[in-house]
Design a protein around this motif. Structure first.
Motif, mmCIF file in Angstrom:
data_model
loop_
_atom_site.group_PDB
_atom_site.id
_atom_site.type_symbol
_atom_site.label_atom_id
_atom_site.label_comp_id
_atom_site.label_asym_id
_atom_site.label_seq_id
_atom_site.Cartn_x
_atom_site.Cartn_y
_atom_site.Cartn_z
ATOM 1 N N TYR A 110 0.827 -1.200 0.000
ATOM 2 C CA TYR A 110 0.000 0.000 0.000
ATOM 3 C C TYR A 110 0.865 1.256 0.000
ATOM 4 C CZ TYR A 110 -3.859 3.110 1.070
ATOM 5 O OH TYR A 110 -4.797 4.100 1.004
ATOM 6 N N TYR A 148 -11.048 -2.151 5.319
ATOM 7 C CA TYR A 148 -9.885 -1.350 5.723
ATOM 8 C C TYR A 148 -9.732 -1.311 7.243
ATOM 9 C CZ TYR A 148 -6.925 2.876 5.753
ATOM 10 O OH TYR A 148 -5.913 3.779 5.933
ATOM 11 N N ASP A 202 -2.557 2.944 -4.348
ATOM 12 C CA ASP A 202 -3.549 2.576 -3.338
ATOM 13 C C ASP A 202 -4.515 1.479 -3.769
ATOM 14 O OD1 ASP A 202 -2.445 4.586 -1.805
ATOM 15 O OD2 ASP A 202 -3.952 6.080 -2.392
ATOM 16 N N TYR A 203 -4.550 1.150 -5.056
ATOM 17 C CA TYR A 203 -5.561 0.228 -5.573
ATOM 18 C C TYR A 203 -4.931 -0.880 -6.420
ATOM 19 C CZ TYR A 203 -8.931 3.746 -4.118
ATOM 20 O OH TYR A 203 -9.661 4.625 -3.366
ATOM 21 N N SER A 235 -9.787 -2.219 -6.266
ATOM 22 C CA SER A 235 -10.175 -2.043 -4.874
ATOM 23 C C SER A 235 -8.988 -1.556 -4.063
ATOM 24 C CB SER A 235 -10.641 -3.382 -4.285
ATOM 25 O OG SER A 235 -11.634 -3.975 -5.070
ATOM 26 N N ASP A 236 -9.283 -1.025 -2.892
ATOM 27 C CA ASP A 236 -8.256 -0.599 -1.949
ATOM 28 C C ASP A 236 -7.392 -1.801 -1.554
ATOM 29 O OD1 ASP A 236 -7.091 -0.033 0.748
ATOM 30 O OD2 ASP A 236 -8.151 1.872 0.490
ATOM 31 N N LYS A 237 -6.088 -1.612 -1.596
ATOM 32 C CA LYS A 237 -5.154 -2.707 -1.311
ATOM 33 C C LYS A 237 -5.243 -3.222 0.130
ATOM 34 C CE LYS A 237 -1.595 -1.132 -4.609
ATOM 35 N NZ LYS A 237 -0.257 -0.524 -4.671
ATOM 36 N N HIS A 238 -5.829 -2.421 1.028
ATOM 37 C CA HIS A 238 -5.965 -2.856 2.418
ATOM 38 C C HIS A 238 -7.028 -3.939 2.587
ATOM 39 C CE1 HIS A 238 -4.085 1.089 3.802
ATOM 40 N NE2 HIS A 238 -3.392 0.165 4.435
#
Length: 197
Positions: free
Chosen positions: A72, A143, A165-166, A184-187
């Motif tokens: 991230y 997240y 971030d994605y 999507s968000d990497k978290h």
């Protein structure tokens, strides 16, 4: 067919669709930043683990260096194929490899990839599992560490980055019959399906 992960002895069903051989079950190999839905081990037995993108990519380089540094807040230049968290001889699929899968299946790919059981019912769709891919609705870890959509949705990480971030994934919803591709968000914690090298 089947394959056994030499790291922990777990055995997975496999299936060949078109020119690709896939795991027919979600990966359940425990690493840092991988989770059981609701932090309950019984869900790992049912669905496999949910991995952040960095964990799926093996960003620390424990198993191979192809995805090292892919996490991230940073962009990276992985060397494909990215083994990531997958067993030796297997890799985390790229977005293009998911596209190849969807093309091989054709129309209503989501309906044909989903397991016939375990999904929230929808009056307009009957899941066929026509290719024995047996996608299960493992839901997502968000997240903040919350869990939701078990029974409704399945998300599978790809090794293709969007930006710092994605990253890209394939996802299936109970409410429609398509296989969706997006980022999507990497978290987020998603399932992993490994593809044979």
């Amino acid at each position: 067919g089947t394959m056994t992960d030499s790291r922990d002895g777990q055995t997975y069903k496999t299936v060949t669709i078109g020119t690709q051989t896939w795991m027919a079950e979600n990966l359940n190999y425990e690493t840092a930043n991988s989770y059981c839905y609701d932090d309950n081990a019984s869900y790992c037995s049912k669905y496999g683990r949910l991995y952040t993108w960095a964990a799926a990519m093996d960003s620390v380089g424990t198993l191979s260096t192809n995805g090292k540094g892919c996490g991230y807040g940073t962009t990276c230049s992985p060397t494909y194929p990215v083994r990531g968290v997958c067993p030796e001889g297997w890799h985390l699929p790229t977005m293009a490899e998911f596209e190849t899968l969807i093309t091989a299946i054709g129309d209503v790919a989501g309906q044909k990839l989903k397991s016939t059981t375990g999904w929230t019912a929808h009056r307009d769709f009957i899941n066929e599992d026509a290719f024995a891919f047996s996608a299960l609705p493992a839901g997502v870890r968000d997240y903040y560490g919350g869990y939701y959509n078990e029974g409704d949705d399945a998300y599978f990480w790809s090794s293709t980055e969007g930006d710092s971030d994605y990253a890209y994934s394939m996802y299936l919803y109970y409410i429609n019959d398509v296989a969706n591709l997006g980022y999507s968000d990497k978290h987020y914690g998603y399932s992993v399906r490994c593809l044979k090298d």
